[in-house]
Design a protein around this motif. Structure first.
Motif, PDB file in Angstrom:
ATOM      1  N   GLU A 103       0.809  -1.221   0.000  1.00 36.30           N
ATOM      2  CA  GLU A 103       0.000   0.000   0.000  1.00 36.30           C
ATOM      3  C   GLU A 103       0.841   1.269   0.000  1.00 36.30           C
ATOM      4  O   GLU A 103       0.399   2.308  -0.510  1.00 36.30           O
ATOM      5  N   LEU A 104       2.042   1.212   0.545  1.00 36.14           N
ATOM      6  CA  LEU A 104       2.923   2.375   0.440  1.00 36.14           C
ATOM      7  C   LEU A 104       3.207   2.695  -1.030  1.00 36.14           C
ATOM      8  O   LEU A 104       3.206   3.864  -1.438  1.00 36.14           O
ATOM      9  N   GLU A 105       3.441   1.666  -1.809  1.00 34.70           N
ATOM     10  CA  GLU A 105       3.699   1.887  -3.230  1.00 34.70           C
ATOM     11  C   GLU A 105       2.428   2.314  -3.959  1.00 34.70           C
ATOM     12  O   GLU A 105       2.467   3.157  -4.862  1.00 34.70           O
ATOM     13  N   ILE A 106       1.298   1.760  -3.559  1.00 30.59           N
ATOM     14  CA  ILE A 106       0.031   2.101  -4.217  1.00 30.59           C
ATOM     15  C   ILE A 106      -0.327   3.565  -4.004  1.00 30.59           C
ATOM     16  O   ILE A 106      -0.691   4.276  -4.955  1.00 30.59           O
ATOM     17  N   VAL A 107      -0.248   4.054  -2.775  1.00 32.08           N
ATOM     18  CA  VAL A 107      -0.611   5.461  -2.553  1.00 32.08           C
ATOM     19  C   VAL A 107       0.401   6.383  -3.236  1.00 32.08           C
ATOM     20  O   VAL A 107       0.044   7.485  -3.687  1.00 32.08           O
ATOM     21  N   ARG A 108       1.643   5.939  -3.326  1.00 26.58           N
ATOM     22  CA  ARG A 108       2.639   6.742  -4.053  1.00 26.58           C
ATOM     23  C   ARG A 108       2.246   6.864  -5.524  1.00 26.58           C
ATOM     24  O   ARG A 108       2.274   7.970  -6.098  1.00 26.58           O
ATOM     25  N   LEU A 109       1.883   5.742  -6.143  1.00 28.02           N
ATOM     26  CA  LEU A 109       1.478   5.769  -7.543  1.00 28.02           C
ATOM     27  C   LEU A 109       0.272   6.680  -7.760  1.00 28.02           C
ATOM     28  O   LEU A 109       0.223   7.457  -8.719  1.00 28.02           O
ATOM     29  N   LEU A 110      -0.694   6.588  -6.866  1.00 30.64           N
ATOM     30  CA  LEU A 110      -1.898   7.410  -7.014  1.00 30.64           C
ATOM     31  C   LEU A 110      -1.587   8.885  -6.841  1.00 30.64           C
ATOM     32  O   LEU A 110      -2.124   9.742  -7.557  1.00 30.64           O
ATOM     33  N   ILE A 196      -4.792  10.590   4.085  1.00 25.27           N
ATOM     34  CA  ILE A 196      -4.245   9.861   2.937  1.00 25.27           C
ATOM     35  C   ILE A 196      -4.833  10.382   1.636  1.00 25.27           C
ATOM     36  O   ILE A 196      -4.116  10.662   0.670  1.00 25.27           O
ATOM     37  N   VAL A 197      -6.163  10.532   1.612  1.00 24.48           N
ATOM     38  CA  VAL A 197      -6.814  10.995   0.379  1.00 24.48           C
ATOM     39  C   VAL A 197      -6.459  12.439   0.085  1.00 24.48           C
ATOM     40  O   VAL A 197      -6.227  12.814  -1.078  1.00 24.48           O
ATOM     41  N   ASP A 198      -6.397  13.277   1.112  1.00 19.68           N
ATOM     42  CA  ASP A 198      -5.993  14.667   0.901  1.00 19.68           C
ATOM     43  C   ASP A 198      -4.608  14.742   0.253  1.00 19.68           C
ATOM     44  O   ASP A 198      -4.375  15.546  -0.659  1.00 19.68           O
ATOM     45  N   ALA A 199      -3.686  13.898   0.729  1.00 17.32           N
ATOM     46  CA  ALA A 199      -2.327  13.917   0.189  1.00 17.32           C
ATOM     47  C   ALA A 199      -2.307  13.411  -1.256  1.00 17.32           C
ATOM     48  O   ALA A 199      -1.573  13.940  -2.102  1.00 17.32           O
ATOM     49  N   ILE A 200      -3.099  12.382  -1.545  1.00 17.04           N
ATOM     50  CA  ILE A 200      -3.186  11.893  -2.925  1.00 17.04           C
ATOM     51  C   ILE A 200      -3.739  12.989  -3.825  1.00 17.04           C
ATOM     52  O   ILE A 200      -3.191  13.263  -4.906  1.00 17.04           O
ATOM     53  N   GLY A 203      -1.319  15.592  -4.733  1.00 15.33           N
ATOM     54  CA  GLY A 203      -0.124  15.150  -5.448  1.00 15.33           C
ATOM     55  C   GLY A 203       1.120  15.126  -4.583  1.00 15.33           C
ATOM     56  O   GLY A 203       2.211  15.469  -5.045  1.00 15.33           O
ATOM     57  N   ARG A 204       0.967  14.679  -3.334  1.00  9.91           N
ATOM     58  CA  ARG A 204       2.086  14.644  -2.383  1.00  9.91           C
ATOM     59  C   ARG A 204       2.359  13.203  -1.959  1.00  9.91           C
ATOM     60  O   ARG A 204       1.870  12.732  -0.935  1.00  9.91           O
ATOM     61  N   PRO A 205       3.134  12.458  -2.741  1.00  7.08           N
ATOM     62  CA  PRO A 205       3.346  11.032  -2.466  1.00  7.08           C
ATOM     63  C   PRO A 205       4.026  10.757  -1.127  1.00  7.08           C
ATOM     64  O   PRO A 205       3.662   9.805  -0.435  1.00  7.08           O
ATOM     65  N   ASP A 206       5.020  11.555  -0.747  1.00  2.00           N
ATOM     66  CA  ASP A 206       5.704  11.319   0.526  1.00  2.00           C
ATOM     67  C   ASP A 206       4.742  11.491   1.700  1.00  2.00           C
ATOM     68  O   ASP A 206       4.772  10.714   2.669  1.00  2.00           O
ATOM     69  N   GLU A 207       3.898  12.499   1.610  1.00  2.85           N
ATOM     70  CA  GLU A 207       2.922  12.740   2.667  1.00  2.85           C
ATOM     71  C   GLU A 207       1.892  11.613   2.725  1.00  2.85           C
ATOM     72  O   GLU A 207       1.520  11.153   3.813  1.00  2.85           O
ATOM     73  N   ALA A 208       1.428  11.157   1.567  1.00  2.00           N
ATOM     74  CA  ALA A 208       0.468  10.049   1.527  1.00  2.00           C
ATOM     75  C   ALA A 208       1.063   8.803   2.172  1.00  2.00           C
ATOM     76  O   ALA A 208       0.401   8.093   2.941  1.00  2.00           O
ATOM     77  N   GLN A 209       2.325   8.523   1.879  1.00  2.00           N
ATOM     78  CA  GLN A 209       2.984   7.360   2.461  1.00  2.00           C
ATOM     79  C   GLN A 209       3.146   7.503   3.973  1.00  2.00           C
ATOM     80  O   GLN A 209       2.960   6.539   4.721  1.00  2.00           O
ATOM     81  N   ALA A 210       3.472   8.682   4.440  1.00  2.00           N
ATOM     82  CA  ALA A 210       3.652   8.892   5.880  1.00  2.00           C
ATOM     83  C   ALA A 210       2.342   8.657   6.629  1.00  2.00           C
ATOM     84  O   ALA A 210       2.322   8.009   7.690  1.00  2.00           O
ATOM     85  N   HIS A 211       1.250   9.168   6.081  1.00  2.00           N
ATOM     86  CA  HIS A 211      -0.051   8.974   6.731  1.00  2.00           C
ATOM     87  C   HIS A 211      -0.472   7.507   6.685  1.00  2.00           C
ATOM     88  O   HIS A 211      -1.028   6.979   7.656  1.00  2.00           O
ATOM     89  N   LEU A 212      -0.202   6.843   5.564  1.00  2.00           N
ATOM     90  CA  LEU A 212      -0.560   5.425   5.466  1.00  2.00           C
ATOM     91  C   LEU A 212       0.246   4.597   6.458  1.00  2.00           C
ATOM     92  O   LEU A 212      -0.305   3.710   7.118  1.00  2.00           O
ATOM     93  N   ARG A 213       1.526   4.884   6.580  1.00  2.00           N
ATOM     94  CA  ARG A 213       2.367   4.124   7.507  1.00  2.00           C
ATOM     95  C   ARG A 213       1.845   4.269   8.947  1.00  2.00           C
ATOM     96  O   ARG A 213       1.738   3.277   9.683  1.00  2.00           O
TER      97      ARG A 213
END
Length: 236
Positions: A103-110, A196-200, A203-213
């Motif tokens: 999922e870290l990779e998935i949210v990054r891609l999105l 997570i959705v706000d970061a996606i 367009g902020r992949p690092d932020e999306a990954q941090a929230h998902l983690r």
């Protein structure tokens, strides 16, 4: 702490869908009850009782129980009994590792292509979860929680990986179900989902990954508390 709200440990009165094979339907219903703790660790599963309940011969019941055993959700003692397994902490940790890596990779891609991400769908699912949290409907909250994560996989064209994750997640999912009624837990999940959705969307992949983690590690980080409350439910 009281057990999460769950349906009684019995099966729906309606018959199985005759257009589908029986064994997968029995498997799905039993699995849902095990994950939802309507069938808690240590609960016996009588093959004779299941045959009567579902109106089936022994073969589809046996096949369903074999699939549950493959996922580690039941312990089969030949010629003796079949019991719902205790929650294996080691297996929960491995499932968590797998899910987080994917999922870290998935949210990054999105987040790298936010215009194509299904943010409206994801926000709508969060709104549904919020209503169920307000009502204290943990079963429905969990269903929508799974739908939220599944939508991430489908958006990234990785649905087969979601199927893999779900087949490995029975133990971590039961831990999460035990943890869900804890004060503030539902609101924490909702906050993480929105972040997570706000970061996606931004367009902020690092932020999306941090929230998902942070989101995915919440239950295991509170393992000591869960173990103290439910020592007979856990092993390992």
């Amino acid at each position: 702490m009281a057990l999460p709200a769950t349906p009684p440990a019995s099966f729906p009165p309606e018959r199985l869908d005759p257009s589908r094979r029986a064994a997968p339907q029995v498997f799905e219903r039993l699995r849902d009850q095990i994950i939802g703790l309507a069938l808690p660790p240590g609960a016996p599963l009588s093959r004779t009782a299941l045959q009567s309940e579902f109106g089936l011969s022994s073969t589809p019941i046996r096949d369903a129980l074999m699939r549950l055993a493959e996922e580690g959700l039941v312990d089969v003692f030949p010629q003796h009994a079949t019991l719902v397994s205790r929650i294996d902490v080691g297996r929960a940790q491995q499932a968590q590792f797998l899910r987080q890596a994917l999922e870290l990779e998935i949210v990054r891609l999105l987040a790298l292509a936010p215009a194509a991400a299904p943010t409206d769908d994801l926000y709508a699912l969060i709104a549904q979860q919020r209503r169920f949290a307000k009502d204290g409907d943990f079963a429905s909250f969990t269903v929508v929680d799974n739908a939220f994560h599944e939508r991430l996989y489908t958006a990234a064209d990785k649905h087969e990986l979601w199927t893999l994750v779900r087949s490995r997640s029975g133990h971590i999912d039961r831990l999460r179900r035990l943890h869900l009624p804890s004060p503030g837990k539902g609101q924490t999940i909702l906050r993480h989902h929105k972040q997570i959705v706000d970061a996606i969307a931004a367009g902020r992949p690092d932020e999306a990954q941090a929230h998902l983690r942070e989101h995915l590690t919440g239950t295991l980080s509170d393992l000591a508390t869960i173990r103290s409350l439910w020592p007979d439910y856990l092993s390992g």
